[in-house]
Scaffold this motif. Structure first.
Motif, PDB file in Angstrom:
ATOM      1  N   GLU A  49     -24.513  44.793  36.387  1.00 38.41           N
ATOM      2  CA  GLU A  49     -23.742  45.260  35.236  1.00 38.41           C
ATOM      3  C   GLU A  49     -24.369  44.777  33.929  1.00 38.41           C
ATOM      4  OE1 GLU A  49     -19.830  43.870  35.897  1.00 38.41           O
ATOM      5  OE2 GLU A  49     -19.345  45.398  37.428  1.00 38.41           O
ATOM      6  N   LEU A  52     -27.423  46.782  33.317  1.00 37.50           N
ATOM      7  CA  LEU A  52     -27.099  48.114  32.795  1.00 37.50           C
ATOM      8  C   LEU A  52     -26.648  48.028  31.334  1.00 37.50           C
ATOM      9  CD1 LEU A  52     -25.201  49.637  35.875  1.00 37.50           C
ATOM     10  CD2 LEU A  52     -27.463  50.275  35.012  1.00 37.50           C
ATOM     11  N   LYS A  53     -25.815  47.007  31.059  1.00 38.46           N
ATOM     12  CA  LYS A  53     -25.341  46.828  29.689  1.00 38.46           C
ATOM     13  C   LYS A  53     -26.506  46.573  28.736  1.00 38.46           C
ATOM     14  CE  LYS A  53     -22.067  44.136  26.943  1.00 38.46           C
ATOM     15  NZ  LYS A  53     -21.088  43.016  26.974  1.00 38.46           N
ATOM     16  N   THR A  55     -29.557  47.371  29.308  1.00 38.16           N
ATOM     17  CA  THR A  55     -30.378  48.589  29.238  1.00 38.16           C
ATOM     18  C   THR A  55     -29.792  49.566  28.235  1.00 38.16           C
ATOM     19  OG1 THR A  55     -30.996  48.295  31.565  1.00 38.16           O
ATOM     20  CG2 THR A  55     -31.329  50.478  30.590  1.00 38.16           C
ATOM     21  N   LYS A  56     -28.451  49.724  28.277  1.00 35.22           N
ATOM     22  CA  LYS A  56     -27.797  50.621  27.333  1.00 35.22           C
ATOM     23  C   LYS A  56     -27.994  50.145  25.886  1.00 35.22           C
ATOM     24  CE  LYS A  56     -24.216  52.346  30.477  1.00 35.22           C
ATOM     25  NZ  LYS A  56     -22.760  52.411  30.734  1.00 35.22           N
ATOM     26  N   GLU A  57     -27.824  48.809  25.717  1.00 32.97           N
ATOM     27  CA  GLU A  57     -28.004  48.265  24.362  1.00 32.97           C
ATOM     28  C   GLU A  57     -29.438  48.465  23.874  1.00 32.97           C
ATOM     29  OE1 GLU A  57     -26.751  44.228  24.462  1.00 32.97           O
ATOM     30  OE2 GLU A  57     -24.609  44.697  24.605  1.00 32.97           O
ATOM     31  N   GLU A  59     -31.488  50.783  24.919  1.00 35.27           N
ATOM     32  CA  GLU A  59     -31.660  52.210  24.635  1.00 35.27           C
ATOM     33  C   GLU A  59     -31.018  52.573  23.294  1.00 35.27           C
ATOM     34  OE1 GLU A  59     -33.448  54.394  26.147  1.00 35.27           O
ATOM     35  OE2 GLU A  59     -34.121  52.949  27.655  1.00 35.27           O
ATOM     36  N   ALA A  60     -29.813  51.949  23.066  1.00 39.33           N
ATOM     37  CA  ALA A  60     -29.159  52.215  21.783  1.00 39.33           C
ATOM     38  C   ALA A  60     -30.021  51.715  20.632  1.00 39.33           C
ATOM     39  CB  ALA A  60     -27.781  51.550  21.758  1.00 39.33           C
TER      40      ALA A  60
END
Length: 207
Positions: A49, A52-53, A55-57, A59-60
């Motif tokens: 998790e 993923l978090k 990774t999202k950050e 990517e953001a």
């Protein structure tokens, strides 16, 4: 680079699950060595998790960076356009100023030629006037010279006449003086001769 990003890069480049698990284990080991009182309830799910978090950050952040890059690119292009427009505007203004300078130069050239022509005419006119005045003065000088020559000749003639008259008067006076001297000399000698004869008559013996 932070430890989280390093972990992300290592997990993303892991060739298989075993290597990924090993990377995760090394991360836990590093955490345990750094933080010995860390809660031991952290599981692989939590790590996934977190991964993923993160990774999202990431990517953001990448999206924001890309958006910022696009925005900056647009702004740069806008600035380039403004610079280009300003350059064109300045080029036109410079050309306009060059045209004005050229027109002013031509105008000044014409005015200078006109002034030169006017000055040439005035100089020629003054030269003609001065020539006339000089000729007139020369004529006056010549007339004055002739007049003075005539006056000198007249004075010379008058002086000659006066000198001749004086000479004649002196000659007459000298002649009169000579005649008077001769007259008085004759009378003097005659009286002397009479006195001598009288003396001889008295001294001459009488028979």
């Amino acid at each position: 680079m932070s430890a989280v990003l390093d972990l992300y890069d290592r997990l993303r480049h892991a060739p298989d699950e075993e290597t990924r698990a090993r990377v995760i284990a090394e991360a836990f080991d590093l955490l345990e060595s750094r933080y010995p009182h860390l809660d031991y309830l952290v599981t692989v799910r939590h790590l996934s998790e977190t991964e993923l978090k993160l990774t999202k950050e990431i990517e953001a952040v990448r999206g924001e960076v890309k958006a910022t890059e696009l925005k900056l690119t647009k702004e740069i292009e806008a600035v380039r356009g403004e610079v280009k427009a300003t350059e064109l505007k300045l080029t036109k203004e410079i050309e306009a100023v060059r045209g004005e300078v050229k027109a002013t130069e031509l105008k000044l050239t014409k005015e200078i030629e006109q002034v030169r022509a006017d000055l040439t005419k005035e100089i020629e006119q003054l030269r003609a006037e001065f020539t006339k005045e000089i000729e007139q003065v020369r004529g006056e000088v010549k007339a004055t010279e002739l007049k003075l020559v005539k006056e000198i000749e007249q004075v010379r003639a008058d002086l000659t006449k006066e000198i001749e008259a004086v000479r004649a008067q002196v000659a007459i006076t000298a002649a009169e003086t000579r005649s008077s001297i001769l007259k008085w000399s004759f009378l003097f000698w005659l009286s002397q001769f009479g006195a001598v004869m009288l003396l001889l008559w008295r001294l001459w013996p009488r028979g």
